[in-house]
Write a protein that holds these residues in place. Structure first.
Motif, PDB file in Angstrom:
ATOM      1  N   UNK A   1      31.487  50.036  61.413  1.00 52.08           N
ATOM      2  CA  UNK A   1      32.791  49.607  60.893  1.00 52.08           C
ATOM      3  C   UNK A   1      32.623  48.812  59.601  1.00 52.08           C
ATOM      4  N   UNK A   2      31.670  47.910  59.604  1.00 48.77           N
ATOM      5  CA  UNK A   2      31.408  47.089  58.421  1.00 48.77           C
ATOM      6  C   UNK A   2      31.017  47.970  57.246  1.00 48.77           C
ATOM      7  N   UNK A   3      30.147  48.936  57.515  1.00 45.81           N
ATOM      8  CA  UNK A   3      29.702  49.845  56.454  1.00 45.81           C
ATOM      9  C   UNK A   3      30.875  50.661  55.912  1.00 45.81           C
ATOM     10  N   UNK A   4      31.745  51.114  56.801  1.00 44.62           N
ATOM     11  CA  UNK A   4      32.885  51.927  56.374  1.00 44.62           C
ATOM     12  C   UNK A   4      33.846  51.123  55.513  1.00 44.62           C
ATOM     13  N   UNK A   5      34.149  49.887  55.925  1.00 51.88           N
ATOM     14  CA  UNK A   5      35.048  49.040  55.129  1.00 51.88           C
ATOM     15  C   UNK A   5      34.436  48.696  53.778  1.00 51.88           C
ATOM     16  N   UNK A   6      33.141  48.408  53.779  1.00 46.08           N
ATOM     17  CA  UNK A   6      32.468  48.110  52.508  1.00 46.08           C
ATOM     18  C   UNK A   6      32.511  49.317  51.571  1.00 46.08           C
ATOM     19  N   UNK A   7      32.340  50.507  52.138  1.00 47.01           N
ATOM     20  CA  UNK A   7      32.351  51.723  51.331  1.00 47.01           C
ATOM     21  C   UNK A   7      33.724  51.977  50.732  1.00 47.01           C
ATOM     22  N   UNK A   8      34.772  51.829  51.546  1.00 46.23           N
ATOM     23  CA  UNK A   8      36.133  52.033  51.044  1.00 46.23           C
ATOM     24  C   UNK A   8      36.452  51.020  49.962  1.00 46.23           C
ATOM     25  N   UNK A   9      36.067  49.776  50.194  1.00 42.94           N
ATOM     26  CA  UNK A   9      36.344  48.714  49.226  1.00 42.94           C
ATOM     27  C   UNK A   9      35.654  48.988  47.896  1.00 42.94           C
ATOM     28  N   UNK A  10      34.387  49.420  47.973  1.00 44.46           N
ATOM     29  CA  UNK A  10      33.640  49.732  46.747  1.00 44.46           C
ATOM     30  C   UNK A  10      34.298  50.879  45.984  1.00 44.46           C
ATOM     31  N   UNK A  11      34.750  51.885  46.712  1.00 45.26           N
ATOM     32  CA  UNK A  11      35.416  53.018  46.074  1.00 45.26           C
ATOM     33  C   UNK A  11      36.735  52.611  45.425  1.00 45.26           C
ATOM     34  N   UNK A  12      37.535  51.856  46.161  1.00 41.54           N
ATOM     35  CA  UNK A  12      38.865  51.472  45.693  1.00 41.54           C
ATOM     36  C   UNK A  12      38.789  50.560  44.466  1.00 41.54           C
ATOM     37  N   UNK A  13      37.812  49.660  44.457  1.00 51.69           N
ATOM     38  CA  UNK A  13      37.721  48.661  43.390  1.00 51.69           C
ATOM     39  C   UNK A  13      36.803  49.098  42.244  1.00 51.69           C
ATOM     40  N   UNK A  14      36.247  50.283  42.341  1.00 51.75           N
ATOM     41  CA  UNK A  14      35.314  50.745  41.319  1.00 51.75           C
ATOM     42  C   UNK A  14      35.937  50.694  39.916  1.00 51.75           C
ATOM     43  N   UNK A  15      35.242  50.047  39.021  1.00 51.01           N
ATOM     44  CA  UNK A  15      35.707  49.967  37.637  1.00 51.01           C
ATOM     45  C   UNK A  15      36.722  48.880  37.369  1.00 51.01           C
ATOM     46  N   UNK A  16      37.157  48.163  38.399  1.00 50.61           N
ATOM     47  CA  UNK A  16      38.189  47.128  38.201  1.00 50.61           C
ATOM     48  C   UNK A  16      37.606  45.774  37.821  1.00 50.61           C
ATOM     49  N   UNK A  17      36.311  45.595  38.112  1.00 51.49           N
ATOM     50  CA  UNK A  17      35.696  44.286  37.887  1.00 51.49           C
ATOM     51  C   UNK A  17      35.860  43.338  39.065  1.00 51.49           C
ATOM     52  N   UNK A  18      36.521  43.800  40.129  1.00 54.50           N
ATOM     53  CA  UNK A  18      36.784  42.961  41.295  1.00 54.50           C
ATOM     54  C   UNK A  18      35.808  43.283  42.399  1.00 54.50           C
ATOM     55  N   UNK A  19      35.276  42.253  43.040  1.00 54.68           N
ATOM     56  CA  UNK A  19      34.443  42.405  44.222  1.00 54.68           C
ATOM     57  C   UNK A  19      34.962  41.481  45.314  1.00 54.68           C
ATOM     58  N   UNK A  20      34.910  41.953  46.548  1.00 55.67           N
ATOM     59  CA  UNK A  20      35.315  41.123  47.701  1.00 55.67           C
ATOM     60  C   UNK A  20      34.218  41.182  48.741  1.00 55.67           C
TER      61      UNK A  20
END
Length: 339
Positions: free
Chosen positions: A320-339
């Motif tokens: 679950x952690x890996x899946x959420x991290x993957x979605x977050x990385x994809x969604x925020x790609x190129x935005x300069x934002x990290x969570x």
């Protein structure tokens, strides 16, 4: 205490013509919502999709539409936005009102009222027809500066806010995993109150990943405010919950500067910042009777759960952690934002 909440003065008696106009407006909004995409929601009732985001009808009614059509920002307004943070309302209220209500005072409003009474969420409390019987609030009656909360995405806010040269917005977000966990706990407290079985973690996880959580998709919600903070840094302050918890003094002072209520060197020496930290701590606020209500609207007890950084590891599987991290990385790609 909710019946004595300061915002209640907004719902003054109106003449018959105005009341009929309010009812007509809300009827129109209901007709619009009735035609929107809907799903059976997290609380066993319907949720509807409006402007690409999901709202629970029982919790907000047609509030988002009413906010858009009737709210007019004033230059001194401060809007507190999030995907769900009661803490921000307590902090901002304490910072803005520390002259009138010293944080060390035994008569501080936060000791008597829930922060949602002091900083009402526009679409949930002020413009929610399910709570206010189709009455549009008269917000002009509130003293300036006005402090409001919202869970609406930035792209759905009234233009009087997003196009204002003066009104300010503070946005706070948790990291993806903590946000999901908080939403799941929140949903299950509500479900318990209406005698529904708890929502299983796996089921909630699928809803969240598909963007169908409250006021979601989470990633789109966060990105909207993040981009606004880059485009309008003088009007939109973007904060991360983890950062605030790691350096509360630094970020409280930054918040005070942004709001137009900077801390003086004397206040810092006198420990005012530390007093606000103590006043607004989870340990302090969660033990107050006004924040323990576990039943009836607006179910204030459901808003209080400890902000334990890393607590998600006690609930989520590595997958679950890996899946959420993957979605977050994809969604925020190129935005300069990290969570």
């Amino acid at each position: 205490m909710a019946h004595n909440a300061p915002y209640k003065i907004c719902f003054v008696h109106k003449n018959r013509e105005t009341e009929e106009e309010d009812e007509k407006n809300y009827k129109t909004y209901k007709e619009i919502v009735a035609k929107l995409p809907t799903l059976e929601g997290w609380l066993g009732n319907s949720v509807y999709q409006y402007q690409s985001f999901w709202y629970n009808f029982d919790l907000v009614g047609v509030g988002p539409l009413a906010v858009q059509h009737h709210f007019t920002a004033q230059p001194t307004d401060i809007l507190l936005a999030s995907c769900g943070s009661n803490w921000l309302k307590s902090l901002a209220f304490s910072v803005m009102n520390r002259k009138s209500y010293p944080p060390s005072s035994q008569q501080h409003p936060l000791l008597t009222f829930n922060s949602n009474d002091l900083v009402p969420v526009m679409e949930v409390i002020l413009y929610n027809n399910n709570l206010n019987c189709n009455q549009i609030p008269n917000l002009d009656i509130l003293p300036s500066p006005r402090l409001f909360g919202t869970y609406m995405p930035y792209t759905s806010l009234p233009q009087s806010i997003t196009h204002s040269d003066h009104a300010r917005i503070i946005y706070i977000c948790r990291n993806t995993k903590e946000n999901f966990l908080s939403w799941w706990h929140f949903v299950n407290k509500f479900r318990s109150n209406i005698s529904l079985e708890p929502m299983k973690l796996e089921e909630a996880f699928q809803w969240f990943c598909k963007g169908k959580s409250a006021f979601g998709p989470f990633w789109d919600h966060v990105l909207g405010y993040w981009k606004a903070s880059l485009e309008r840094p003088g009007n939109v302050l973007f904060l991360k919950c983890d950062d605030i918890m790691a350096q509360p003094n630094f970020y409280f002072k930054r918040m005070g500067d942004f709001m137009g209520y900077p801390f003086s060197s004397m206040e810092e020496k006198e420990g005012v910042v530390d007093q606000i930290i103590k006043l607004c701590s989870f340990e302090n606020l969660s033990n107050l009777d006004v924040n323990k209500a576990a039943s009836g609207p607006p179910l204030y007890g459901a808003y209080f759960r400890g902000n334990k950084v890393g607590d998600f590891a006690n609930y989520l599987t590595p997958e679950m952690i890996e899946q959420l991290d993957h979605i977050t990385e994809q969604k925020f790609h190129g935005s300069g934002l990290t969570l």
